[in-house]
Motif scaffolding. Structure first.
Motif, short mmCIF file in Angstrom:
data_model
loop_
_atom_site.label_atom_id
_atom_site.label_comp_id
_atom_site.label_asym_id
_atom_site.label_seq_id
_atom_site.Cartn_x
_atom_site.Cartn_y
_atom_site.Cartn_z
N LEU A 48 87.85 35.08 31.44
CA LEU A 48 87.50 34.73 30.07
C LEU A 48 86.17 33.99 30.07
N THR A 49 85.32 34.31 29.11
CA THR A 49 84.13 33.50 28.86
C THR A 49 84.14 33.21 27.37
N ASP A 50 83.11 32.56 26.88
CA ASP A 50 83.09 32.21 25.47
C ASP A 50 82.92 33.43 24.56
N ASN A 51 82.41 34.55 25.11
CA ASN A 51 82.18 35.74 24.28
C ASN A 51 82.80 37.01 24.82
N THR A 52 83.44 36.98 25.99
CA THR A 52 83.98 38.19 26.58
C THR A 52 85.34 37.94 27.23
N ILE A 53 86.03 39.03 27.47
CA ILE A 53 87.24 39.03 28.28
C ILE A 53 87.17 40.28 29.15
N GLU A 54 87.42 40.12 30.44
CA GLU A 54 87.39 41.24 31.37
C GLU A 54 88.68 41.22 32.18
N SER A 55 89.13 42.40 32.57
CA SER A 55 90.32 42.52 33.39
C SER A 55 90.06 43.55 34.48
N ALA A 56 90.48 43.22 35.70
CA ALA A 56 90.30 44.15 36.82
C ALA A 56 91.18 45.38 36.65
N GLN A 57 92.23 45.27 35.86
CA GLN A 57 93.13 46.39 35.61
C GLN A 57 93.40 46.48 34.12
N VAL A 58 93.33 47.69 33.57
CA VAL A 58 93.58 47.88 32.14
C VAL A 58 94.62 48.97 31.89
N THR A 59 95.28 49.46 32.92
CA THR A 59 96.33 50.46 32.79
C THR A 59 97.60 49.88 33.40
N PHE A 60 98.71 49.93 32.63
CA PHE A 60 99.95 49.30 33.06
C PHE A 60 101.14 50.21 32.81
N ILE A 61 102.25 49.93 33.46
CA ILE A 61 103.48 50.69 33.32
C ILE A 61 104.57 49.73 32.85
N ALA A 62 105.33 50.15 31.85
CA ALA A 62 106.41 49.32 31.31
C ALA A 62 107.47 49.05 32.38
#
Length: 147
Positions: A48-62
């Motif tokens: 998290l930064t003040d203007n962005t959010i990044e994630s190393a993974q963006v695909t998930f399984i229920a």
């Protein structure tokens, strides 16, 4: 002569003990896993930064457990939110699935999360807000096989 036999017996016993200890205390090699395999490696790093959010993974399984590590690289405390957004009739109603409040600047927090099974037309996103409520909400859409 008895002195030499005693030392020999002691050395043989010590050697046997060291051999037995060495063979049971050595850890086995861990199984080889590919970091690209989402079922084998479930660690998710989000920044998290003040203007962005990044994630190393963006695909998930229920139903699969994911270990999240969320780091705030901004200048103010941030909240981290996982929310679902139904895309059906009646307009979107955001449901907060998980929320971590007030992550201080420069710190990381971790948690384990299982994405729930939801309707196929439901979108999932990560979002962050400043903890004091000022500023805008920053969103990151993620893809989840939730049905």
């Amino acid at each position: 002569m008895n002195y030499r036999k005693g030392i020999g017996v002691c050395l043989v016993l010590c050697l046997a003990c060291f051999t037995a200890c060495a063979s049971t205390s050595a850890p086995a090699d861990p199984p080889s896993v590919s970091p690209a395999d989402p079922l084998a490696c479930n660690a998710v790093c989000a920044t998290l930064t003040d203007n962005t959010i990044e994630s190393a993974q963006v695909t998930f399984i229920a139903g699969v457990s994911y270990s999240f590590v969320v780091t705030n690289k901004g200048k103010a405390p941030h909240n981290f939110i996982i929310q679902s957004i139904p895309q059906g009739p009646g307009g979107p109603y955001n449901e907060i699935l998980y929320m971590m409040n007030a992550i201080p600047p420069g710190e990381s927090r971790s948690f384990i999360f299982n994405f729930p099974i939801t309707a196929p037309q439901t979108a999932i996103e990560f979002s962050t807000t400043l903890d004091d409520g000022s500023g805008s909400v920053v969103l990151l859409p993620v893809q989840a096989n939730l049905g």
